[in-house]
Scaffold this motif. Sequence first.
Motif, PDB file in Angstrom:
ATOM      1  N   SER A 166     -17.565  -9.347   1.123  1.00 17.38           N
ATOM      2  CA  SER A 166     -17.952 -10.434   1.481  1.00 17.38           C
ATOM      3  C   SER A 166     -16.882 -11.087   2.391  1.00 17.38           C
ATOM      4  O   SER A 166     -17.195 -11.944   3.478  1.00 17.38           O
ATOM      5  N   ALA A 188      -4.146 -12.534  -3.014  1.00 18.89           N
ATOM      6  CA  ALA A 188      -3.911 -13.903  -2.144  1.00 18.89           C
ATOM      7  C   ALA A 188      -4.968 -13.962  -1.104  1.00 18.89           C
ATOM      8  O   ALA A 188      -5.428 -14.876  -0.501  1.00 18.89           O
ATOM      9  N   LEU A 189      -5.482 -12.814  -0.390  1.00 21.12           N
ATOM     10  CA  LEU A 189      -6.149 -12.592   0.702  1.00 21.12           C
ATOM     11  C   LEU A 189      -7.677 -12.925   0.089  1.00 21.12           C
ATOM     12  O   LEU A 189      -8.715 -12.810   1.133  1.00 21.12           O
ATOM     13  N   LEU A 190      -7.957 -13.038  -1.000  1.00 21.26           N
ATOM     14  CA  LEU A 190      -9.106 -12.790  -1.636  1.00 21.26           C
ATOM     15  C   LEU A 190      -9.793 -14.407  -2.139  1.00 21.26           C
ATOM     16  O   LEU A 190     -10.841 -14.436  -2.881  1.00 21.26           O
ATOM     17  N   LEU A 191      -8.939 -15.234  -1.997  1.00 21.40           N
ATOM     18  CA  LEU A 191      -8.995 -16.532  -2.524  1.00 21.40           C
ATOM     19  C   LEU A 191     -10.564 -17.150  -2.440  1.00 21.40           C
ATOM     20  O   LEU A 191     -10.959 -17.901  -3.471  1.00 21.40           O
ATOM     21  N   VAL A 192     -10.877 -17.079  -1.293  1.00 17.95           N
ATOM     22  CA  VAL A 192     -12.289 -17.737  -0.657  1.00 17.95           C
ATOM     23  C   VAL A 192     -13.168 -17.077  -1.451  1.00 17.95           C
ATOM     24  O   VAL A 192     -14.031 -17.916  -2.176  1.00 17.95           O
ATOM     25  N   PRO A 193     -13.681 -16.098  -1.322  1.00 22.07           N
ATOM     26  CA  PRO A 193     -14.726 -15.418  -2.044  1.00 22.07           C
ATOM     27  C   PRO A 193     -14.467 -15.426  -3.579  1.00 22.07           C
ATOM     28  O   PRO A 193     -15.613 -15.666  -4.109  1.00 22.07           O
ATOM     29  N   THR A 248      -8.182 -11.935   7.696  1.00 25.19           N
ATOM     30  CA  THR A 248      -8.079 -11.025   6.313  1.00 25.19           C
ATOM     31  C   THR A 248      -8.211  -9.646   6.824  1.00 25.19           C
ATOM     32  O   THR A 248      -7.622  -8.854   6.303  1.00 25.19           O
TER      33      THR A 248
END
Lengths: 306, 300
Positions: free
Chosen positions: A43, B143-148, A281
């Motif tokens: 995603s 830390a880089l996947l916080l939003v999803p 990211t």
Amino acid sequence: MAQAAAVAKPPAPPRRSRASLPYLLITPAALLMLGFIAYPVVSVFSYSLQHYNPTKPWRNGFAGIDNFVHAFTEDPLFWDTLVFSAQWVVVEVGLQLLFGLALALIVNQTFVGRALGRALVFSPWAVSGVLTSAIWVLLYNSQTGITRYLADIGIGEYGTSWLSDTSTVFSAAVVADLWRGVPFFAILILADLQSIPKDLYEAAEVDGASRVRQFFHITLPHLKDAIILSTLLRAVWEFNNVDLLYTLTGGGPAGETTTLPLYIANTSVDAHNFGYASALTTVAFVILLFCSMVHLRLSKFGGESK
Amino acid sequence: MITKDAEKVAPVTPAPVAEVPPRRPRRQHRAWDEVPRWQIYLPLSVYLVFTLVPFYWILLFALRRPGSTSLVPWPLTFEHFEKVWNERSFGTYFQNSVLVGVVTLLMTTLVALAGGYALARFDFRIKRGFMLALLCSQFVPGALLLVPLFQIFAELRMINSLGSVILAETVFQLPLSIILISTFIKNVPYALEEAAWVDGCDRFTAFRVVVLPLLRPGLIAVGSFAFVHSWNHFLFALMFLSNQEKQTIPVGLNTLLSADSVDLGALAAGGIIAAVPVVIVFAFIQKWLITGFSAGAVKG
């Protein structure tokens, strides 16, 4: 498996072990990782191609490579944070390796108080990033921190605040992270040192090799794999880790200590610019992927894991 | 007479000539571990000062009176601890952190045991792919996947529940734990299990009775790493738990740190509360730790 087959009469596996058993056993792990690692990664990739900001819904939509173009051509902060990340990782990992190696060599000797020495030297290893920040904020505090007592005995000036001065903040943060990072290398290298056969050194003694030569011709070659592996793992870890800088400096002063992951967190959490944050990211992932491929190549993936 | 006496005495006190003469000068004969003492103690002491002063500093601030500038925490006071525990809700944070830590430990260990056993004892079609996924996901930063992740938990209506933090911590702890446990299981001879089958055990019973007890050091290492990591980690809790009553110790510390004027005494006391369980865990498991230490330390 080969051993079992070599036995004249291998015991039959019990009734309930079917061909599906291994799949059943990995199902919980696989589901959790698919849902909470793989799906978020996918995603992030798809958001990176979109304008997506919940606070500005009228701009949302397909963006193509706009986000990437913006990052590479129009966003000086992106480059700044990328350069700072590289600087941070190289300085931290380099110094941690150097001190960790030296410490491991020292506590590998036989001396009175070795067990206590090891325990104390390794102790900051289990301290969290936030707690490290708390401790060093107390030490660096301009009013009642270490500088006050140093000034009392004539070193430096009163009221010095290493964390809010742009010329000292980098060194101050590096020292704080070294404090808890050095034991990581010391522990790993010590474990590997202990696996070097003693007779190698005895043979070298007989041949009259000096301790320096023994270090460069026996110790260092033996440690090579462990050093490569731990250096790469630590580099990735230092790149990703935001706990310490987030709580110690908040990326400041004036963005001086913002790493790329910290910038991403700020872009998504504070600015709600999810699309752009996802593109950043993705760039970070590519960098990490490159690092992990180097790691897998060097650690010879597919061989028996150590 | 004389010769007889000499013969009698000879076996009792061997002649000094019989001793092997030193073949090399003493300096070269030195064994590897006979390093001059000062070369050990001097650098070690310097480094210990660097390691221990920060620990002393936090103790000092936690135990001395507010406003005091003495370098000795005397007279002792526990008012910072009382204040942090009651007024700054560290009592609640502590309970939440313990809950998150213990459940993460249990889930990680159980799921990793199942996965690790499959990897260690079976050859199956997607084994290589699964291994590769495990190795790669070690590099995926939470830390880089916080939003999803936030969106997923929002979808599952788990924002503001400790369950979200427990799930996230478990997931990111799994890859390394599975790899470690499968290595530990490989070290247990398969023949032991086969012997138990011959005696009529099914696979699960054989595993429980024969393999599990031998895995104890490894499981203790993996479990304590899972506990300590979830205890220390703060980003997930910071993001997924906005309700103050649900927050964990590291988030509480961060709140103290990011206040406009930092209450240093409270910060120090809070830091010590955060450190105590970790110290206890390591004190208890130290003898089992050597097995899993080097492997587990990889995670940092």
